[in-house]
Design an enzyme around this catalytic site. Sequence first.
Site, mmCIF file in Angstrom:
data_model
loop_
_atom_site.group_PDB
_atom_site.id
_atom_site.type_symbol
_atom_site.label_atom_id
_atom_site.label_comp_id
_atom_site.label_asym_id
_atom_site.label_seq_id
_atom_site.Cartn_x
_atom_site.Cartn_y
_atom_site.Cartn_z
ATOM 1 N N SER A 264 0.885 -1.184 -0.007
ATOM 2 C CA SER A 264 0.136 0.121 0.141
ATOM 3 C C SER A 264 0.985 1.329 -0.050
ATOM 4 O O SER A 264 0.272 2.325 -0.226
ATOM 5 C CB SER A 264 -1.052 0.114 1.117
ATOM 6 O OG SER A 264 -0.337 -0.271 2.401
ATOM 7 N N HIS A 322 2.012 5.163 4.569
ATOM 8 C CA HIS A 322 1.270 5.870 3.812
ATOM 9 C C HIS A 322 1.684 7.233 3.245
ATOM 10 O O HIS A 322 1.506 7.615 2.094
ATOM 11 C CB HIS A 322 0.021 5.947 4.540
ATOM 12 C CG HIS A 322 -0.870 4.618 4.650
ATOM 13 N ND1 HIS A 322 -2.109 4.341 4.789
ATOM 14 C CD2 HIS A 322 -0.236 3.488 4.548
ATOM 15 C CE1 HIS A 322 -2.386 3.300 5.216
ATOM 16 N NE2 HIS A 322 -1.350 2.524 4.790
#
Length: 360
Positions: A264, A322
């Site tokens: 991610s 992230h």
Amino acid sequence: MVFQLLSSRCIPSSFVRCHSLIQYPRKILNSAGTDRQLAILRYTRNGRNPRAESFAPKQTIVPTQVQGIVIESGYIDPSTIWRSFLFTVAFTTGSFVGVTIWEYETVRSRAMQALRSKLSLNWFRERAKQQRQEVDQWRREVTNWWNKLSPGERVFAPICALNAIVYGLWRIPSLAPTMVRYFASNPAAKAVCWPMFLSTFSHYSLLHIMANMYVLHSFSHAAVATLGREQFLGMYLSAGVIASFASHVFKTVARQPGLSLGASGAIMGVLAYVCCEYPDTQLSILFLPMYTFSAGAAIKVIMGIDLAGILMGWKIFDHAAHLGGATFGLFWCYFGAQNLWPLRERFVGYWHELRGPPKK
């Protein structure tokens, strides 16, 4: 375009546990056919104080053994940040050098094939004689299938295959110690550098890998169409390692040792680039297609949630990873693609001289 909010490093949701701490315990089937609990990735607070371990003496390493698997935790030596930083710089540079060579060799190979086909009248006949009919038929079918794929799908397919292979390796109990050591990024471990890269292809949960690959498939089309496959691959790999480095820095500063894995961070780089490049594109949440919003607003909300997660100490996701991946995606959209990528032309000239004239 459907906006996928299932990226495991992207949006806090009840669907997945992302590039952070793997939940435990998980049950997997061993070779004897019996259920065995493999507890990895999550450090229980019962009987242990991870924060106190972070302040342990510099020589202290606290190995945590769960179901026979040793997980290195405890004190995070700040000097490892330099190792992580140097690896990140070297890997990012190497990634773009590698894709530049790939781009050059592809163009060179196509040019030589076109030249040889014109100079040699018997080339196609000789090639046809050397191939068996069965192999030729199978090759044509594979070629036809591959040609039907979009440019984005041709880049996505190998990435997805690698992630699927690594996911399969997690299901083999005898490989669990190796997977924890090399396919889960841990700033407190002895092996620091390569896991920063390998962990970006690593997923322990089926829902985790399905969500990440679904998001990557959705946004890779626009990114590859804009950047080209070589530049996209360089950005994707670099975003993954930079996300791991951001996670290392945060864990070291916050003194919160733990394992991280997932694609991610790299996907956040792709998502941020696409949202920045096409801010007016309308997106929608999966399963809620009736609600739409602009891509520019989406990336602001996503990064805002991750920033809040860092400031408020949320443990659901690796929010630092992230933000690291997304920041690199924005950097590449605003600066890298226009100012750094064109610099490869100088390297191509050096590589061309090194390769020499093509063989006839």
